[in-house]
Design a protein around this motif. Structure first.
Motif, PDB file in Angstrom:
ATOM      1  N   ASP A 189      33.966  33.582  33.653  1.00 42.26           N
ATOM      2  CA  ASP A 189      33.709  33.762  35.084  1.00 42.26           C
ATOM      3  C   ASP A 189      34.684  32.972  35.957  1.00 42.26           C
ATOM      4  O   ASP A 189      34.323  32.418  36.984  1.00 42.26           O
ATOM      5  CB  ASP A 189      32.257  33.409  35.420  1.00 42.26           C
ATOM      6  N   MET A 190      35.937  32.941  35.509  1.00 43.20           N
ATOM      7  CA  MET A 190      36.992  32.301  36.297  1.00 43.20           C
ATOM      8  C   MET A 190      37.901  33.390  36.862  1.00 43.20           C
ATOM      9  O   MET A 190      39.083  33.184  37.056  1.00 43.20           O
ATOM     10  CB  MET A 190      37.793  31.346  35.413  1.00 43.20           C
ATOM     11  N   TRP A 191      37.349  34.545  37.102  1.00 44.23           N
ATOM     12  CA  TRP A 191      38.114  35.745  37.415  1.00 44.23           C
ATOM     13  C   TRP A 191      37.845  36.191  38.839  1.00 44.23           C
ATOM     14  O   TRP A 191      36.709  36.158  39.303  1.00 44.23           O
ATOM     15  CB  TRP A 191      37.693  36.852  36.451  1.00 44.23           C
ATOM     16  N   LYS A 248      34.601  35.156  50.174  1.00 47.65           N
ATOM     17  CA  LYS A 248      34.825  35.041  48.732  1.00 47.65           C
ATOM     18  C   LYS A 248      34.217  36.231  47.989  1.00 47.65           C
ATOM     19  O   LYS A 248      34.842  36.806  47.093  1.00 47.65           O
ATOM     20  CB  LYS A 248      34.223  33.741  48.200  1.00 47.65           C
ATOM     21  N   GLU A 249      32.988  36.602  48.366  1.00 52.48           N
ATOM     22  CA  GLU A 249      32.309  37.711  47.704  1.00 52.48           C
ATOM     23  C   GLU A 249      33.016  39.036  47.949  1.00 52.48           C
ATOM     24  O   GLU A 249      33.138  39.865  47.042  1.00 52.48           O
ATOM     25  CB  GLU A 249      30.850  37.776  48.159  1.00 52.48           C
ATOM     26  N   THR A 250      33.509  39.242  49.159  1.00 48.75           N
ATOM     27  CA  THR A 250      34.248  40.465  49.485  1.00 48.75           C
ATOM     28  C   THR A 250      35.509  40.560  48.636  1.00 48.75           C
ATOM     29  O   THR A 250      35.827  41.613  48.075  1.00 48.75           O
ATOM     30  CB  THR A 250      34.598  40.502  50.989  1.00 48.75           C
ATOM     31  N   TYR A 251      36.231  39.448  48.528  1.00 48.98           N
ATOM     32  CA  TYR A 251      37.449  39.406  47.720  1.00 48.98           C
ATOM     33  C   TYR A 251      37.139  39.732  46.263  1.00 48.98           C
ATOM     34  O   TYR A 251      37.831  40.538  45.630  1.00 48.98           O
ATOM     35  CB  TYR A 251      38.102  38.022  47.829  1.00 48.98           C
ATOM     36  N   THR A 252      36.094  39.112  45.715  1.00 52.69           N
ATOM     37  CA  THR A 252      35.730  39.324  44.308  1.00 52.69           C
ATOM     38  C   THR A 252      35.362  40.776  44.049  1.00 52.69           C
ATOM     39  O   THR A 252      35.812  41.375  43.067  1.00 52.69           O
ATOM     40  CB  THR A 252      34.580  38.386  43.895  1.00 52.69           C
ATOM     41  N   ARG A 253      34.545  41.365  44.924  1.00 51.47           N
ATOM     42  CA  ARG A 253      34.158  42.771  44.748  1.00 51.47           C
ATOM     43  C   ARG A 253      35.384  43.683  44.747  1.00 51.47           C
ATOM     44  O   ARG A 253      35.523  44.565  43.897  1.00 51.47           O
ATOM     45  CB  ARG A 253      33.182  43.206  45.842  1.00 51.47           C
ATOM     46  N   LYS A 254      36.292  43.459  45.696  1.00 49.04           N
ATOM     47  CA  LYS A 254      37.508  44.279  45.791  1.00 49.04           C
ATOM     48  C   LYS A 254      38.356  44.106  44.533  1.00 49.04           C
ATOM     49  O   LYS A 254      38.854  45.080  43.966  1.00 49.04           O
ATOM     50  CB  LYS A 254      38.312  43.889  47.030  1.00 49.04           C
ATOM     51  N   CYS A 255      38.499  42.878  44.105  1.00 49.37           N
ATOM     52  CA  CYS A 255      39.317  42.575  42.933  1.00 49.37           C
ATOM     53  C   CYS A 255      38.771  43.270  41.684  1.00 49.37           C
ATOM     54  O   CYS A 255      39.525  43.803  40.884  1.00 49.37           O
ATOM     55  CB  CYS A 255      39.368  41.059  42.729  1.00 49.37           C
ATOM     56  N   LEU A 256      37.459  43.263  41.528  1.00 53.49           N
ATOM     57  CA  LEU A 256      36.848  43.861  40.343  1.00 53.49           C
ATOM     58  C   LEU A 256      36.830  45.388  40.392  1.00 53.49           C
ATOM     59  O   LEU A 256      36.715  46.049  39.353  1.00 53.49           O
ATOM     60  CB  LEU A 256      35.431  43.324  40.150  1.00 53.49           C
ATOM     61  N   SER A 258      46.898  42.312  39.629  1.00 55.78           N
ATOM     62  CA  SER A 258      47.484  41.114  40.257  1.00 55.78           C
ATOM     63  C   SER A 258      46.748  39.860  39.813  1.00 55.78           C
ATOM     64  O   SER A 258      47.371  38.813  39.589  1.00 55.78           O
ATOM     65  CB  SER A 258      47.438  41.229  41.777  1.00 55.78           C
ATOM     66  N   GLU A 259      45.434  39.951  39.675  1.00 57.59           N
ATOM     67  CA  GLU A 259      44.634  38.806  39.210  1.00 57.59           C
ATOM     68  C   GLU A 259      45.030  38.420  37.796  1.00 57.59           C
ATOM     69  O   GLU A 259      45.186  37.235  37.490  1.00 57.59           O
ATOM     70  CB  GLU A 259      43.140  39.145  39.259  1.00 57.59           C
ATOM     71  N   ALA A 260      45.212  39.396  36.921  1.00 52.36           N
ATOM     72  CA  ALA A 260      45.613  39.111  35.541  1.00 52.36           C
ATOM     73  C   ALA A 260      46.971  38.395  35.520  1.00 52.36           C
ATOM     74  O   ALA A 260      47.161  37.424  34.780  1.00 52.36           O
ATOM     75  CB  ALA A 260      45.663  40.397  34.724  1.00 52.36           C
ATOM     76  N   GLN A 261      47.896  38.848  36.353  1.00 51.33           N
ATOM     77  CA  GLN A 261      49.206  38.206  36.433  1.00 51.33           C
ATOM     78  C   GLN A 261      49.084  36.781  36.957  1.00 51.33           C
ATOM     79  O   GLN A 261      49.720  35.855  36.435  1.00 51.33           O
ATOM     80  CB  GLN A 261      50.137  39.016  37.328  1.00 51.33           C
ATOM     81  N   ARG A 262      48.263  36.593  37.988  1.00 50.97           N
ATOM     82  CA  ARG A 262      48.069  35.254  38.558  1.00 50.97           C
ATOM     83  C   ARG A 262      47.467  34.305  37.527  1.00 50.97           C
ATOM     84  O   ARG A 262      47.907  33.158  37.362  1.00 50.97           O
ATOM     85  CB  ARG A 262      47.182  35.322  39.802  1.00 50.97           C
TER      86      ARG A 262
END
Length: 119
Positions: free
Chosen positions: A54-56, A73-81, A89-93
């Motif tokens: 859960d560091m994603w 934060k929650e909006t960002y996480t939902r969009k990212c998932l 981009s998250e995987a690269q980061r």
């Protein structure tokens, strides 16, 4: 270690070892270190384990003037998932972050005149 009696002649713990797992090189730690061990893990496994822990898809806070709100934060996480490009981009980061941490360990060890060993 000395406070715990490790390496102190006559102490019950004189011959004990301390194992410390860390992902950052901390100043002064090399004074109490005899061996540095690093794992040789596949980057894919390392990045996947961060997702499982859960560091994603956490909103990056670095460079922000103030902490993001919980809603932001929650909006960002939902969009990212949800979005392929955002998660790519998250995987690269995450991979870059892991490689940066590893490089800092190598650099810290080298500066302290220590050798890195592998488990």
């Amino acid at each position: 270690p000395k406070v715990m009696g490790i390496g102190v002649a006559g102490s019950e713990t004189a011959m004990c070892s301390v194992v410390c797992k860390d992902h950052e090189w901390r100043s002064g730690i090399s004074k109490n270190m005899d061996v540095i061990l690093m794992s040789r893990r596949d980057p894919f496994e390392s990045v996947c384990s961060r997702k499982l822990m859960d560091m994603w898809c956490r909103l990056p806070q670095q460079g922000r003037a103030k902490q993001a709100s919980q809603a932001e934060k929650e909006t960002y996480t939902r969009k990212c998932l949800r979005e392929y490009d955002a998660e790519a981009s998250e995987a690269q980061r995450q991979c870059h972050d892991l490689m940066r941490m590893q490089a800092k360990i190598y650099d810290g060890a080298r500066a302290a005149g220590l050798e890195v060993n592998y488990d």
